[in-house]
Structures are given as structure tokens and as C-alpha cells.
Design a protein around this motif. Structure first.
Motif, PDB file in Angstrom:
ATOM      1  N   LEU A 445       0.835  -1.203   0.000  1.00 45.65           N
ATOM      2  CA  LEU A 445       0.000   0.000   0.000  1.00 45.65           C
ATOM      3  C   LEU A 445       0.867   1.250   0.000  1.00 45.65           C
ATOM      4  CD1 LEU A 445      -2.885  -0.898   2.499  1.00 45.65           C
ATOM      5  CD2 LEU A 445      -2.925  -0.947   0.004  1.00 45.65           C
ATOM      6  N   THR A 446       1.925   1.242   0.808  1.00 45.07           N
ATOM      7  CA  THR A 446       2.805   2.403   0.871  1.00 45.07           C
ATOM      8  C   THR A 446       3.491   2.653  -0.473  1.00 45.07           C
ATOM      9  OG1 THR A 446       3.188   1.970   3.227  1.00 45.07           O
ATOM     10  CG2 THR A 446       4.746   3.419   2.103  1.00 45.07           C
ATOM     11  N   ALA A 447       3.935   1.566  -1.099  1.00 42.28           N
ATOM     12  CA  ALA A 447       4.661   1.693  -2.366  1.00 42.28           C
ATOM     13  C   ALA A 447       3.752   2.073  -3.532  1.00 42.28           C
ATOM     14  CB  ALA A 447       5.371   0.382  -2.681  1.00 42.28           C
ATOM     15  N   SER A 448       2.442   1.860  -3.373  1.00 35.01           N
ATOM     16  CA  SER A 448       1.524   2.134  -4.483  1.00 35.01           C
ATOM     17  C   SER A 448       1.364   3.616  -4.775  1.00 35.01           C
ATOM     18  CB  SER A 448       0.143   1.533  -4.185  1.00 35.01           C
ATOM     19  OG  SER A 448      -0.489   2.245  -3.135  1.00 35.01           O
ATOM     20  N   GLY A 449       1.651   4.469  -3.791  1.00 26.94           N
ATOM     21  CA  GLY A 449       1.472   5.904  -3.953  1.00 26.94           C
ATOM     22  C   GLY A 449       0.053   6.365  -3.711  1.00 26.94           C
ATOM     23  N   ARG A 450      -0.876   5.444  -3.533  1.00 25.13           N
ATOM     24  CA  ARG A 450      -2.280   5.813  -3.292  1.00 25.13           C
ATOM     25  C   ARG A 450      -2.595   5.942  -1.808  1.00 25.13           C
ATOM     26  NH1 ARG A 450      -6.026   1.603  -5.965  1.00 25.13           N
ATOM     27  NH2 ARG A 450      -7.559   3.144  -5.226  1.00 25.13           N
ATOM     28  N   TRP A 451      -1.645   5.541  -0.970  1.00 22.42           N
ATOM     29  CA  TRP A 451      -1.865   5.567   0.479  1.00 22.42           C
ATOM     30  C   TRP A 451      -0.695   6.264   1.147  1.00 22.42           C
ATOM     31  CZ3 TRP A 451      -6.263   3.222   2.688  1.00 22.42           C
ATOM     32  CH2 TRP A 451      -7.054   2.506   1.786  1.00 22.42           C
ATOM     33  N   GLU A 452      -0.980   6.989   2.215  1.00 20.16           N
ATOM     34  CA  GLU A 452       0.074   7.678   2.947  1.00 20.16           C
ATOM     35  C   GLU A 452       0.040   7.283   4.415  1.00 20.16           C
ATOM     36  OE1 GLU A 452      -0.489  11.858   2.678  1.00 20.16           O
ATOM     37  OE2 GLU A 452      -2.642  11.788   3.113  1.00 20.16           O
ATOM     38  N   SER A 453       1.217   7.269   5.015  1.00 17.60           N
ATOM     39  CA  SER A 453       1.353   6.873   6.409  1.00 17.60           C
ATOM     40  C   SER A 453       0.990   8.034   7.317  1.00 17.60           C
ATOM     41  CB  SER A 453       2.794   6.413   6.667  1.00 17.60           C
ATOM     42  OG  SER A 453       2.989   6.155   8.042  1.00 17.60           O
ATOM     43  N   GLY A 458       5.196   1.073  17.270  1.00 20.67           N
ATOM     44  CA  GLY A 458       5.005  -0.212  17.920  1.00 20.67           C
ATOM     45  C   GLY A 458       4.631  -1.352  17.003  1.00 20.67           C
ATOM     46  N   GLY A 459       5.139  -1.326  15.763  1.00 19.01           N
ATOM     47  CA  GLY A 459       4.872  -2.438  14.860  1.00 19.01           C
ATOM     48  C   GLY A 459       3.599  -2.313  14.055  1.00 19.01           C
ATOM     49  N   PHE A 460       2.816  -1.230  14.262  1.00 12.30           N
ATOM     50  CA  PHE A 460       1.592  -1.000  13.498  1.00 12.30           C
ATOM     51  C   PHE A 460       1.676   0.350  12.805  1.00 12.30           C
ATOM     52  CE2 PHE A 460      -0.017  -4.408  16.081  1.00 12.30           C
ATOM     53  CZ  PHE A 460      -1.058  -4.959  15.353  1.00 12.30           C
ATOM     54  N   VAL A 461       0.964   0.454  11.702  1.00 11.27           N
ATOM     55  CA  VAL A 461       0.932   1.702  10.954  1.00 11.27           C
ATOM     56  C   VAL A 461      -0.509   2.015  10.550  1.00 11.27           C
ATOM     57  CG1 VAL A 461       1.352   0.533   8.742  1.00 11.27           C
ATOM     58  CG2 VAL A 461       1.918   2.963   8.993  1.00 11.27           C
ATOM     59  N   VAL A 462      -0.837   3.299  10.543  1.00 14.89           N
ATOM     60  CA  VAL A 462      -2.114   3.767  10.015  1.00 14.89           C
ATOM     61  C   VAL A 462      -1.859   4.342   8.642  1.00 14.89           C
ATOM     62  CG1 VAL A 462      -3.983   5.440  10.238  1.00 14.89           C
ATOM     63  CG2 VAL A 462      -3.146   4.225  12.261  1.00 14.89           C
ATOM     64  N   LEU A 463      -2.556   3.826   7.654  1.00 16.77           N
ATOM     65  CA  LEU A 463      -2.455   4.313   6.288  1.00 16.77           C
ATOM     66  C   LEU A 463      -3.808   4.890   5.871  1.00 16.77           C
ATOM     67  CD1 LEU A 463      -0.553   1.242   4.802  1.00 16.77           C
ATOM     68  CD2 LEU A 463       0.424   3.498   5.250  1.00 16.77           C
ATOM     69  N   THR A 464      -3.778   6.066   5.281  1.00  8.29           N
ATOM     70  CA  THR A 464      -5.009   6.685   4.821  1.00  8.29           C
ATOM     71  C   THR A 464      -4.952   6.855   3.307  1.00  8.29           C
ATOM     72  OG1 THR A 464      -4.095   8.902   5.194  1.00  8.29           O
ATOM     73  CG2 THR A 464      -5.375   7.914   6.986  1.00  8.29           C
ATOM     74  N   ARG A 465      -6.093   6.697   2.670  1.00 12.06           N
ATOM     75  CA  ARG A 465      -6.158   6.794   1.205  1.00 12.06           C
ATOM     76  C   ARG A 465      -5.971   8.255   0.791  1.00 12.06           C
ATOM     77  NH1 ARG A 465      -8.781   3.348  -2.582  1.00 12.06           N
ATOM     78  NH2 ARG A 465      -9.802   2.195  -0.887  1.00 12.06           N
ATOM     79  N   ARG A 466      -5.083   8.460  -0.169  1.00 10.85           N
ATOM     80  CA  ARG A 466      -4.867   9.815  -0.685  1.00 10.85           C
ATOM     81  C   ARG A 466      -6.098  10.278  -1.464  1.00 10.85           C
ATOM     82  NH1 ARG A 466       0.509  11.450  -0.538  1.00 10.85           N
ATOM     83  NH2 ARG A 466       2.017   9.772  -0.136  1.00 10.85           N
ATOM     84  N   LYS A 467      -6.424  11.535  -1.320  1.00 10.01           N
ATOM     85  CA  LYS A 467      -7.548  12.082  -2.060  1.00 10.01           C
ATOM     86  C   LYS A 467      -7.116  12.379  -3.499  1.00 10.01           C
ATOM     87  CE  LYS A 467      -9.661  14.218   2.007  1.00 10.01           C
ATOM     88  NZ  LYS A 467     -10.140  15.486   2.632  1.00 10.01           N
ATOM     89  N   ASP A 468      -7.979  12.024  -4.433  1.00 13.69           N
ATOM     90  CA  ASP A 468      -7.674  12.246  -5.851  1.00 13.69           C
ATOM     91  C   ASP A 468      -7.678  13.744  -6.169  1.00 13.69           C
ATOM     92  OD1 ASP A 468      -7.517   9.534  -6.195  1.00 13.69           O
ATOM     93  OD2 ASP A 468      -9.667   9.354  -6.690  1.00 13.69           O
TER      94      ASP A 468
END
Length: 468
Positions: A445-453, A458-468
Motif C-alpha cells: 500500500l505504501t509503495a503504491s502511492g495511493r496511500w500515505e502513512s 510499535g509495529g503498526f501503521v495507520v495508512l489513509t487513502r490519498r484524495k484524488d
């Protein structure tokens, strides 16, 4: 009772008390098991209002199975935990768990009893090691207690009709009750092979208990619930406890030691088929699914006791003095009070393994409210159900019997980082992902460019969808 007989009985009671205290100490632990969190959440919800528990009939927690029929198999245990929480708070729940594990542990020396206390300790201790990994705060504990009582009733030759209430409680508490039928059936077969009287009356009493168990708030569906494990093998195979045990973990290694020691002890005597057949059958069940390790311990306990029973020519040892036994009992009573007093100083829930910081961030940014949807692993879903209650905001939890197979495959795809998991985010209109940061899914998801951290800790990440 003779004066000579009294100390021996007291020593037997002392052995039972020692195992009970050990179980109490283990049971007075903070809850971290994700399944236990949903059971507690459901119990609190059921008993929040009114006298009788309001048992959910459909799923209230998730948006992937919201409104689907839900058979709350463990409603009786969950209601008990809910009532404890309502009237005594989280410490009452902890005490209830401690007492339940104590009873489970105390059953082992009763099942493995010999005429020598030290031999009873050896027999029960071997069974204890096998059961150790499964003593967590879940309804399985009541299932183990019911299995142990079933075996004890048959072994001691008590009235068969005691099985009727035991089976009723078992069916209404946990879906492991078929194990009781398997044990009695195998014992009957073993007795026939040995050409000894078979406990047929106990088999009929167990069947009567099953028939009576259909009288419950959910009806006969509780009796057919275990069939879901057979008809939905693909979903259940995703659960660790339904897989073969991993003997490389701490709990698995302890159980393996117990199995090896038990095999050595049983091998030193000539077993009857009545003892050998149940142990062999339940060993096979334990090796096929980790959840059956603990039942194996209870099944093996009587056979271990008979294997360690001294012969008629063994020398009689002097019993412990009554004064020593009384002092020891007093010490155990004080220890139990101290264990309880220390345990209740801690909060019930151990959230150290959950992404609490990320969840707080999501709460502050209202990500659990419409129009947002959050995808998180099943263990996080269980935690959210206790934290937030019935808000229909969870993606999945570990109740695989509830979800459509397509949802289970979607979650599996996310866990494995496959294309199906990626596409499921669009299919479910998910705009937020809370996932383990070191997984292929999060990295893709991170590498796709459509999601940002947004939050990584602590071993978890929140990813949110980038707005078009």
C-alpha cells in the motif's frame, strides 16, 4: 474413619489445594487474548439492562457481517462475566477467571489420584503441563471443567444423572461438548475389548443431557453449532488453535514436555484398552488441532494415576502429621488471599500488544465514524469491540463461523499481501488501514502511492487513502 486414614485424606486434600492455588495464580492474570475480549464485550452488552441476558441474535459489531444471524454459542459464560462486571467491575471478572482456572487445575489431582500423594503429584503434574497452553480467559475453561467433571463422575462411579446438568452447562457454554461424547464412546469400546462392564448408563445420561440442552434461549442451534467447524474448514483453518500445535512456542514446548513425560509414565505399566484407547484418540485430536491439547491432559490424568499406582507389595510410608497438613493448608489460604490482593491492583485488560496509540489517533480524527471505514486484522477487531461496543465499525474479528467465506478470503488476502486483499479495500469502500507495518500488505500500500502513512509506532501503521 480411622485415625490412620484421616491424615492420608488430608494430604490428598492438600495436593488438590496446591494445584488449585497454582491455577488461581495463573487465572488471576490480565486479559490479552483477543477472543476473550469479544466474549467479555458481548457479556457486558447482554447484561447491561434488565434481569435476563439480552442475547444478540445478529452481528452488531462489524460492517462486513452486520445483521447476519449469529449463534452466541458461549452465551452462558459471557452472561456470567457480564454480571460479574456489572456488579463488581473488572476485578470481579478477574476473580471469576481465577476461580475458574483454579477449579480446572484442582480437578487434575482428583482425576489422577493414587494411594500415594507424591505419585498423584507426578501424574497430575504431567497432565497439568499438557493443559497449560490453553488456560486463557475464554469459555474453553468451562468446557475443560465440564470435561473433567464428566470423566470424574464416570471414574468415581457417581450417579450417571449428574451428567445431565453438567452437559447442559457445557452445551450452553462452549462448543467442545462433542469431546465428552467421544470420550464416553471410546471408554465403552475399550471396556468391551477388555471384557469389562461398559459404562452404558453414563452414555445414556450424556445423551439425556444433550436432549435437555436443546431447552435454552437459542434452541437446538447450539447442538448443531460444532458442525460449522466441519462445514467451513477453509475459514477455521485460518485460526491458529485449529491448526496442529506449534511446539516451538513456550506454551507448545511445555505441552510437549508434558506429552513426553506422560508417555514415559504410561509406558512403564501395562495399560488396559479402557485407558489406552481414549489417550490414543485424544492424542490424535491434539496433534491435529492445538485447541485439543488441554482435553488430552484431562483424558490422560486417570490413566496416569493408574499407571503410577504402587503395587500391593509396596512398603507403606508414614503419612504426614495432621499438624503439618493444617499449617500447609493455612499457608495456601494466605497465599491465595495475597495473590488475589496483588492481582486486583492491576487493570483487567492488558493492551500492550494492541495498537492503542494508533486507535486513539483514529478516534481523535473520527475515522471510526461514517463515511470512513477502517480495515484492521481480526485481533484488533476483537479489541475494538470491547473498547467501542456494538457500533458496526469493525472490519473482521476472529468469529470465522459468522463471516461469509468471501470476507474471510478478503482478510486472508490482506494478511498475505495478495491482489485480492488490495482489491478488497475498494470493494468495501475502506479509506483507512490499521495494519502491522512489517507485512507485505502494508508495504504494498505504501509503495503504491495511493496511500500515505499517518501514524507508525510499535509495529503498526495507520495508512489513509490519498484524495484524488
Amino acid at each position: 474413619m480411622t485415625e490412620r486414614g484421616h491424615p492420608r485424606l488430608s494430604v490428598d486434600a492438600l495436593v488438590v489445594a496446591i494445584f488449585g492455588l497454582t491455577g488461581l495464580r495463573l487465572g488471576l492474570s490480565r486479559l490479552s487474548d483477543n477472543s476473550a475480549l469479544t466474549h467479555l464485550a458481548t457479556g457486558i452488552r447482554m447484561t447491561a439492562h434488565g434481569v435476563l441476558p439480552a442475547i444478540p441474535r445478529v452481528d452488531p459489531y462489524t460492517f462486513t457481517a452486520h445483521g447476519r444471524p449469529w449463534v452466541v454459542q458461549s452465551w452462558l459464560v459471557e452472561a456470567g462475566a457480564g454480571w460479574a462486571y456489572r456488579f463488581g467491575g473488572e476485578h470481579a471478572v478477574m476473580l471469576l477467571l481465577g476461580v475458574t482456572v483454579a477449579a480446572c487445575a484442582a480437578l487434575l489431582p482428583l482425576l489422577a489420584r493414587t494411594s500415594r500423594p507424591l505419585r498423584t503429584v507426578a501424574a497430575a503434574g504431567s497432565a497439568f503441563l499438557i493443559t497449560f497452553p490453553e488456560w486463557t480467559g475464554r469459555p474453553l475453561l468451562v468446557g475443560l471443567l465440564a470435561l473433567g467433571l464428566t470423566i470424574l463422575i464416570v471414574e468415581r462411579g457417581w450417579s450417571p444423572w449428574w451428567l445431565v446438568p453438567v452437559v447442559w452447562v457445557w452445551v450452553n457454554s462452549h462448543g467442545s461438548f462433542p469431546l465428552g461424547a467421544v470420550w464416553i464412546g471410546v471408554v465403552v469400546i475399550g471396556s468391551w475389548i477388555d471384557r469389562r462392564p461398559a459404562p452404558l448408563m453414563y452414555a445414556w445420561a450424556f445423551i439425556a443431557g444433550l436432549v435437555l440442552s436443546a431447552v435454552n434461549p437459542l434452541g437446538p442451534r447450539l447442538l448443531t453449532f460444532p458442525l460449522t467447524a466441519l462445514t467451513n474448514k477453509e475459514a477455521f483453518s485460518q485460526i491458529i488453535e485449529w491448526r496442529s500445535p506449534n511446539f516451538q512456542t513456550t506454551g507448545g514446548l511445555v505441552a510437549l514436555v508434558g506429552i513426553v513425560v506422560s508417555a514415559a509414565l504410561l509406558g512403564r505399566s501395562r495399560l488396559t484398552w479402557r485407558d489406552a484407547l481414549p489417550v490414543a484418540v485424544f492424542l490424535g485430536l491434539a496433534l491435529s488441532a492445538a485447541r485439543n491439547l488441554a482435553p488430552l491432559g484431562y483424558v490422560a490424568a486417570p490413566a496416569l494415576g493408574r499407571a503410577l499406582e504402587p503395587g500391593p507389595d509396596a512398603p507403606v510410608r508414614a503419612p504426614l502429621s495432621p499438624a503439618f497438613v493444617r499449617i500447609a493448608m493455612g499457608f495456601l489460604a494466605v497465599a491465595s488471599v495475597l495473590f488475589t490482593a496483588v492481582a486486583v491492583q492491576e487493570p483487567l485488560i492488558d493492551a500492550s500488544t494492541y495498537p492503542v496509540a494508533q486507535i486513539r489517533w483514529l478516534e481523535r480524527h473520527h475515522r471510526f465514524a461514517a463515511p470512513h471505514r477502517v480495515a484492521a486484522p481480526d485481533l484488533v477487531g476483537n479489541y475494538l469491540e470491547l473498547r467501542h461496543g456494538a457500533r458496526g465499525e469493525v472490519f473482521v474479528d476472529d468469529r470465522v463461523d459468522l463471516f461469509p467465506l468471501s470476507v474471510v478470503r478478503d482478510e486472508t488476502g490482506m494478511r498475505d499481501g495478495t491482489n485480492r486483499g488490495i482489491k478488497a479495500l475498494d470493494r468495501w469502500d475502506i479509506d483507512t488501514v490499521l495494519w502491522q507495518s512489517n507485512t507485505g500488505f502494508a508495504q504494498r500500500l505504501t509503495a503504491s502511492g495511493r496511500w500515505e502513512s499517518a501514524v507508525r509506532r510499535g509495529g503498526f501503521v495507520v495508512l489513509t487513502r490519498r484524495k484524488d
